[in-house]
Design an enzyme around this catalytic site. Structure first.
Site, PDB file in Angstrom:
ATOM      1  N   ASN A   1       0.686  -1.393  -0.099  1.00 27.48           N
ATOM      2  CA  ASN A   1      -0.343  -0.293  -0.302  1.00 27.48           C
ATOM      3  C   ASN A   1       0.489   1.015   0.186  1.00 27.48           C
ATOM      4  OD1 ASN A   1      -2.516   1.973   0.585  1.00 27.48           O
ATOM      5  ND2 ASN A   1      -1.188   2.133   3.053  1.00 27.48           N
TER       6      ASN A   1
ATOM      7  N   ASP B   1      -1.666  -6.514   3.774  1.00 24.59           N
ATOM      8  CA  ASP B   1      -1.222  -5.647   4.374  1.00 24.59           C
ATOM      9  C   ASP B   1      -1.841  -4.792   3.843  1.00 24.59           C
ATOM     10  OD1 ASP B   1      -0.447  -4.737   7.163  1.00 24.59           O
ATOM     11  OD2 ASP B   1       0.710  -3.243   5.250  1.00 24.59           O
TER      12      ASP B   1
ATOM     13  N   HIS C   1      -7.246   0.021   2.200  1.00 23.13           N
ATOM     14  CA  HIS C   1      -6.687   1.202   2.524  1.00 23.13           C
ATOM     15  C   HIS C   1      -6.198   1.102   0.425  1.00 23.13           C
ATOM     16  CE1 HIS C   1      -6.250   3.068   6.421  1.00 23.13           C
ATOM     17  NE2 HIS C   1      -6.142   1.871   6.119  1.00 23.13           N
TER      18      HIS C   1
ATOM     19  N   GLU D   1      -6.226  -7.599   4.846  1.00 23.25           N
ATOM     20  CA  GLU D   1      -6.074  -7.241   6.372  1.00 23.25           C
ATOM     21  C   GLU D   1      -6.736  -6.156   5.569  1.00 23.25           C
ATOM     22  OE1 GLU D   1      -3.895  -4.470   9.424  1.00 23.25           O
ATOM     23  OE2 GLU D   1      -3.305  -4.707   7.213  1.00 23.25           O
TER      24      GLU D   1
ATOM     25  N   ASN E   1      -4.032 -10.611  16.451  1.00 23.31           N
ATOM     26  CA  ASN E   1      -3.251 -10.440  15.673  1.00 23.31           C
ATOM     27  C   ASN E   1      -1.535  -9.503  16.317  1.00 23.31           C
ATOM     28  OD1 ASN E   1      -4.102  -8.365  14.804  1.00 23.31           O
ATOM     29  ND2 ASN E   1      -3.854  -8.625  13.057  1.00 23.31           N
TER      30      ASN E   1
ATOM     31  N   ARG F   1      -5.286 -19.249  11.614  1.00 22.69           N
ATOM     32  CA  ARG F   1      -4.725 -18.296  11.396  1.00 22.69           C
ATOM     33  C   ARG F   1      -4.407 -18.800  13.659  1.00 22.69           C
ATOM     34  NH1 ARG F   1      -2.874 -12.506   9.506  1.00 22.69           N
ATOM     35  NH2 ARG F   1      -4.004 -12.520  11.281  1.00 22.69           N
TER      36      ARG F   1
END
EC number: 3.2.1.1
Length: 471
Positions: free
Chosen positions: A98, A185, A189, A222, A285, A321
């Site tokens: 990002n 990640d 955004h 994410e 996390n 996870r």
């Protein structure tokens, strides 16, 4: 791009947060393979900013896509992917695509980061490759969230063909080196349209590392969506899985007594969660164990945390996870390191736990025992649901496994386990070892029922048995 590409008979991704590549390779061979784990989420492998005090978050400030970090260089990385894949354990890259850095400085491979001038010569990126500077400050405005700078991090323009090409090349290089997929990640955004183009540019997985012909990289993104914002997690399910943040909030609340366990009977999409095939799920996390608020369970609250993990692994919903942390007292604190900033390897104790500042939740018996449970019950559904109409529940997974929980009061019940007659080892209090149980055992009668006893004062509020831990 929603298939984790696990080897047969394996499940769960463990996040070996800030581990070195050679330590991950060792862990694949000595522990993750025999215990049935499916894969490892690694920390970002590309060059990142060297920040004062070496906090964990420096890894989320890219300087270039050179594979050279505190975890190791490209040859160590390739040794890890080779050894882990040979052990049947997959590697998933944490892809920070990002943004670049939030300040000027030098990266882990010696490259310069000119934040002020928007210049990253080792890529190279220049000012034309970024969105115009503005601050992400309005989560009711999708354009603000996607086209402005998150906490001052220079925001890449993924709408640019050049930027797309650089990111595709980086991710394809990782695929060439044997990875099975990517945690993306800060996907919230970025524009779903841009991400769709980037992911469609990715190669199939490298068959030299044991992947099937035509296998696609696993994508899990994410997208923190707890409701009430302009951007929805559902915008991202067309081209990959999404990390389901509501999962850990709701489970953490329940196992801390904020919601009766009986209400978990319809756990899944009816709780506002994604469809199971779209979701990667977790109790905590690396971010929300620090700043997620009181509903997030972590290693610092071990009894309910282990119960929540056991429920996650016992239930068929989602791809699971597990967090594997280093111990911290300060939210910015970096991983265990020496005076020169070199990472210190985890020590491994005789009882399977870790030392040198690593928590290693994945090595807790209550955790790896439930990874074995999940493998044993693969392909079955929840059956024989029982509750005391309050905070005690139990269910079977077909005729392969059975689990019981108490989050209030002693549980003493004769319950239908769904299992064939015989004596089984509880994989929470112990395990099957050398033909006997090191912890509790449960005897199932010809009709599938068993006396289940779980005291509220016991170390663990959960009991689990399955067909692969039968005497």
């Amino acid at each position: 791009q929603k298939d984790a590409n696990f080897a047969s008979g394996r499940n769960s991704i463990v996040h070996l947060f800030e581990w070195k590549w050679n330590d991950i390779a060792d862990e694949c061979e000595r522990f993750l393979q025999p215990q049935g784990f499916g894969g490892v989420q690694i920390s970002p492998p590309n060059e990142y900013l060297v920040a004062d005090g070496r906090p964990w978050w420096e890894r989320y400030q890219p300087v270039s896509y050179i594979i050279n970090t505190r975890s190791g260089d490209e040859s160590a990385f390739t040794d890890m992917t080779r050894r882990c894949n040979d052990a049947g354990v997959r590697i998933y890259v944490d892809a920070v695509i990002n943004h670049m850095t939030g300040m000027n400085g030098v990266g882990t491979s010696g490259s310069s980061a000119d934040h002020d001038g928007m210049n990253y010569p080792a890529v190279p990126y220049g000012s034309g490759d970024f969105h115009s500077p503005c601050e992400v400050n309005n989560y009711q405005d999708a354009d603000n969230v996607r086209n402005c700078e998150l906490v001052g991090l220079r925001d890449l323009n993924q709408g640019s063909d050049y930027v797309r090409g650089v990111l595709i090349d980086y991710m394809n290089h990782m695929i060439d080196l044997g990875v099975a997929g990517f945690r993306v990640d800060a996907a919230k955004h970025m524009s779903p349209g841009d991400l769709s183009v980037i992911f469609s540019g990715l190669k199939n997985l490298n068959t030299d590392y044991g992947f099937a012909d035509g296998a696609r990289p696993f994508i899990y993104q994410e997208v923190i969506d707890l409701g009430g914002e302009a951007i929805s997690k559902n915008e991202y399910t067309g081209f990959g899985c999404v990390l389901e943040f509501q999962f850990g909030v709701s489970l953490g609340n329940a196992f801390q007594g904020g919601n009766q366990l009986k209400n978990l009977a319809n756990w899944g999409p009816e709780w506002g969660l994604l469809e199971g095939l779209d979701a990667v799920v977790f109790v905590d996390n690396h971010d929300n164990q620090r700043t997620g608020g009181s509903q997030i369970l972590t290693y610092k609250n071990p009894k309910p945390y282990k119960m929540a993990i056991a429920f996650m692994l016992a239930h068929p919903y989602g791809t699971t996870r597990i967090m594997s942390s280093f111990d911290f007292t300060d939210n910015d604190q970096g991983p265990p390191q020496d005076g020169s900033g070199n990472l210190i390897s985890p020590g491994i104790n005789d009882d399977n736990t870790c030392s040198n500042g690593y928590v290693c939740e994945h090595r807790w018996r209550q955790v790896y025992g439930m990874v074995g449970f999940r493998n044993a019950v693969e392909g079955t559904q929840v059956e024989n649901w029982w509750s005391n109409d309050d905070n005690q529940i139990a269910f079977s997974r077909g005729s392969q496994g059975f689990v019981a929980f108490t989050n209030g009061g002693d549980l003493n019940q004769n319950l239908n386990t769904g299992l064939p007659a015989g004596t089984y080892c509880d994989v929470i209090s112990g395990e099957l070892s050398g033909g006997s149980c090191t912890g509790k055992s449960v005897t199932v009668g010809d009709n599938g029922s068993a006396d289940i006893s779980l005291g509220s004062a016991e170390d663990d509020g959960v009991l689990a048995i399955h067909v692969n831990a039968k005497l």
